[in-house]
Design an enzyme around this catalytic site. Structure first.
Site, PDB file in Angstrom:
ATOM      1  CE  LYS A 271     -45.709 -29.801  59.242  1.00  0.00           C
ATOM      2  NZ  LYS A 271     -45.630 -28.348  59.348  1.00  0.00           N
ATOM      3  NE  ARG A 354     -36.507 -23.429  60.983  1.00  0.00           N
ATOM      4  CZ  ARG A 354     -37.146 -22.126  61.295  1.00  0.00           C
ATOM      5  NH1 ARG A 354     -36.903 -21.427  62.040  1.00  0.00           N
ATOM      6  NH2 ARG A 354     -38.409 -22.202  60.476  1.00  0.00           N
TER       7      ARG A 354
HETATM    8  N1  BES Z   1     -42.147 -28.246  55.923  1.00  0.00           N
HETATM    9  C1  BES Z   1     -42.818 -27.195  56.694  1.00  0.00           C
HETATM   10  C2  BES Z   1     -43.009 -25.751  55.984  1.00  0.00           C
HETATM   11  C3  BES Z   1     -44.164 -25.999  54.665  1.00  0.00           C
HETATM   12  C4  BES Z   1     -45.352 -25.491  54.963  1.00  0.00           C
HETATM   13  C5  BES Z   1     -43.956 -26.596  53.589  1.00  0.00           C
HETATM   14  C6  BES Z   1     -46.446 -25.561  53.856  1.00  0.00           C
HETATM   15  C7  BES Z   1     -44.676 -26.489  52.425  1.00  0.00           C
HETATM   16  C8  BES Z   1     -46.024 -26.178  52.819  1.00  0.00           C
HETATM   17  C9  BES Z   1     -41.719 -26.641  57.753  1.00  0.00           C
HETATM   18  O1  BES Z   1     -40.984 -27.843  58.189  1.00  0.00           O
HETATM   19  C10 BES Z   1     -42.524 -26.183  58.970  1.00  0.00           C
HETATM   20  O2  BES Z   1     -43.296 -27.000  59.412  1.00  0.00           O
HETATM   21  N2  BES Z   1     -42.246 -24.865  59.070  1.00  0.00           N
HETATM   22  C11 BES Z   1     -42.985 -24.259  60.298  1.00  0.00           C
HETATM   23  C12 BES Z   1     -41.986 -23.478  61.043  1.00  0.00           C
HETATM   24  C13 BES Z   1     -42.562 -22.771  62.255  1.00  0.00           C
HETATM   25  C14 BES Z   1     -42.750 -24.133  63.024  1.00  0.00           C
HETATM   26  C15 BES Z   1     -41.514 -21.901  62.832  1.00  0.00           C
HETATM   27  C16 BES Z   1     -43.946 -23.450  59.499  1.00  0.00           C
HETATM   28  O3  BES Z   1     -43.846 -22.899  58.566  1.00  0.00           O
HETATM   29  O4  BES Z   1     -45.069 -23.180  60.188  1.00  0.00           O
HETATM   30 MN    MN Z   2     -41.943 -28.857  59.650  1.00  0.00          MN
END
Ligand code: BES
Ligand code: MN
Ligand code: ZN
Length: 502
Positions: A271, A354
């Site tokens: 990230k 997931r």
């Molecule tokens: N933990 C994150 C989602 C999240 C984002 C939670 C902001 C709380 C606040 C999750 O694991 C994630 O990174 N999701 C990605 C999915 C994508 C890579 C398909 C996302 O939401 O960008």
């Molecule tokens: Mn994630």
């Protein structure tokens, strides 16, 4: 959790001195026992300030010197015709918010027309407790601490005995919410999978049966999707299974499953740095499940309940999982006889929640044959884009369960909004090389995530709550002024109480 004040229950009499609070409808009529000078002060202040007794509106004014009273707090209930829909919990938050350090606030719990019912008084106490929560464990300077001792909040009620009884049940819920908040607020160096599992283990003091599975057992069971997420971390992945047997022997349990990513860097699909510290809250689903089990056990809920949480840390590392990896999930296998599970192509290591949930969902479904499964997860940023922070995303394969969740949301204020699922969305996550892929790009991101989970559920009634928007960095409300909201504990406690405690 820092408790900022005590709540006391006293017989219904006008507090004779000090800071005093009243409730009024939009006619601004005070109870007849209120002395004339005090009523005159309130009425003059209301007209000058434009206070109209709107629901949850509040006015603070000073009593006439020498009258014995000091501050007068007046809180609105809105029109009498809407009395059925008064939000007593938030009202407790409003009252708590008007307290001053070191001073008692005496609240007269009756309107001009009627006394406040014991269960509503208990709701007020619940709201006040939630409002008074603050997380300042790591503030070392007393000046920074938000826990200056407030005087007691004294609720003057028609029936102290009945009120205290009702409060006992709500206190169980308040404790569950605050436990969930604490877990989400804790920094990620302090709260790893093992430490989190320790909190689950603590529930055994309340009569919950707790089982902690470490990597060796998880490998044996075959939770390779979950293990893949944790394989870049120096910390051992864990799964905690909690069982509360408050229902009839042999009656089917209900099950709650939580995503417990103690920190989500994104892994190799790392990230960006900005805001990454918030990913300490990526275990809010698991925190809710632990808080809920705490609430249900402490109020001795008459239901058989399973809580299951997948605890992992998602880190980049030489041993970390790569995009392109293919892992075999537990699904398709029965736990004793290992058949081949579904294969998952990892497209993005940041779509890790997931993967964790897939294995835990299958495990719970296969081992405990629950009446329903509800999972909670801070699963996608996309749900924030769709619904903001005011509703959690609800995805379900069962209309009855979805409706019950929707109704419980309206009652508690922890509202959910149902999102669509269909074969057309499901197709998007077919993989070129495996059975399914863990990410399919930006479009409909929270829906494709839900469909991924759906592939690991057979015909068990199931609901997925995407709480990325509601669990942390949450909107400031009358009952939550912190970062972590403890979202879901009150919703699911309400769901269980309304339908599954026969
Ligand atoms: N933990 C994150 C989602 C999240 C984002 C939670 C902001 C709380 C606040 C999750 O694991 C994630 O990174 N999701 C990605 C999915 C994508 C890579 C398909 C996302 O939401 O960008
Ligand atoms: Mn994630
Ligand atoms: Zn995550």
């Amino acid at each position: 959790m820092a408790e900022r004040f005590k709540i006391e229950f006293k017989p219904l009499a006008l507090p004779g001195a000090g800071d005093v609070a009243f409730l009024v409808h939009d006619d601004l009529v005070l109870p007849p026992t209120v002395p004339a000078d005090l009523a005159a002060t309130v009425s003059r202040s209301a007209s000058i300030e434009g206070f109209k007794g709107k629901a949850l509106g509040a006015m603070v004014t000073m009593a006439v010197p020498g009258s014995g009273h000091d501050r007068i707090v007046v809180v609105g209930l809105g029109p009498k015709a809407d009395a059925e829909s008064i939000d007593w919990v938030s009202l407790g938050g409003v009252l708590a918010g008007k307290m001053l350090a070191g001073r008692e606030l005496g609240v007269f719990l009756a309107t001009a027309a009627e006394t406040v019912k014991p269960e509503h008084a208990a709701d007020i106490a619940l709201g006040a407790r939630l409002r008074s929560y603050s997380f300042d464990r790591y503030k070392t300077k007393t000046g920074d601490k938000d826990n200056k001792a407030h005087g007691p909040l004294s609720l003057h009620v028609i029936d102290t005995l009945k009120t205290k009884k009702a409060v006992k049940l709500k206190d169980a819920v308040a404790e569950g919410v605050c436990l969930a908040r604490d877990l989400v607020n804790e920094p990620p160096n302090v709260l790893g999978p093992e430490e989190f599992a320790g909190y689950a283990e603590e529930l055994s003091k309340l009569g919950v049966e707790v089982e902690i599975l470490g990597e060796k057992q998880l490998r044996k069971i075959g939770m390779r999707a979950l293990l893949g997420v944790g394989q870049g971390s120096a910390r051992e992945s864990k799964v905690a299974i909690m069982r509360w047997n408050g229902g009839k022997d042999g009656s089917k349990p209900v099950a709650f499953i939580g995503k417990g990513v103690v920190f989500d860097t994104g892994g190799i699909s790392i990230k960006p740095a900005g805001g990454m510290e918030d990913m300490k809250g990526d275990m809010a689903g698991a925190a809710c499940v632990v808080g809920l089990m705490h609430a249900l056990a402490s109020r001795k809920a008459k239901a058989n309940v399973i809580g299951a949480i997948g605890l992992v840390e998602n880190m980049p590392d030489g041993k970390a999982q790569r995009p392109g990896d293919i892992v075999t999930s537990l699904s398709g296998q029965t736990i004793e006889i290992i058949l081949s599970g579904q294969t998952i192509e990892i497209i993005n290591t940041d779509a890790e929640g997931r993967l964790v949930l897939a294995d835990v969902l299958w495990y719970v479904q296969d081992k405990y044959k629950p009446q329903f499964m509800i999972n909670l997860a801070t699963l996608t940023g996309a749900i924030l884009v769709a619904l903001g922070k005011e509703n959690a995303g609800l995805f379900s394969n069962n209309d009855e369960l979805a409706t019950r969740l929707f109704e419980a949301g309206k009652l508690t204020g922890e509202t959910v909004w149902r999102m669509p699922m269909s074969a057309a969305y499901d197709k998007i996550i077919d993989s070129k090389f495996a059975d399914v892929k863990n990410s399919a790009g930006r479009d409909a991101g929270s829906i494709t995530a839900a469909h991924f989970l759906r592939r690991f559920v057979n015909d068990t009634p199931w609901a997925h709550l995407d709480i990325a928007g509601t669990a942390m960095g949450s909107p400031q409300t009358e009952i939550n002024k912190g970062w972590a909201s403890g979202w879901g504990v009150r919703l699911l406690n309400q769901l269980v109480a309304a339908h599954y405690e026969k």
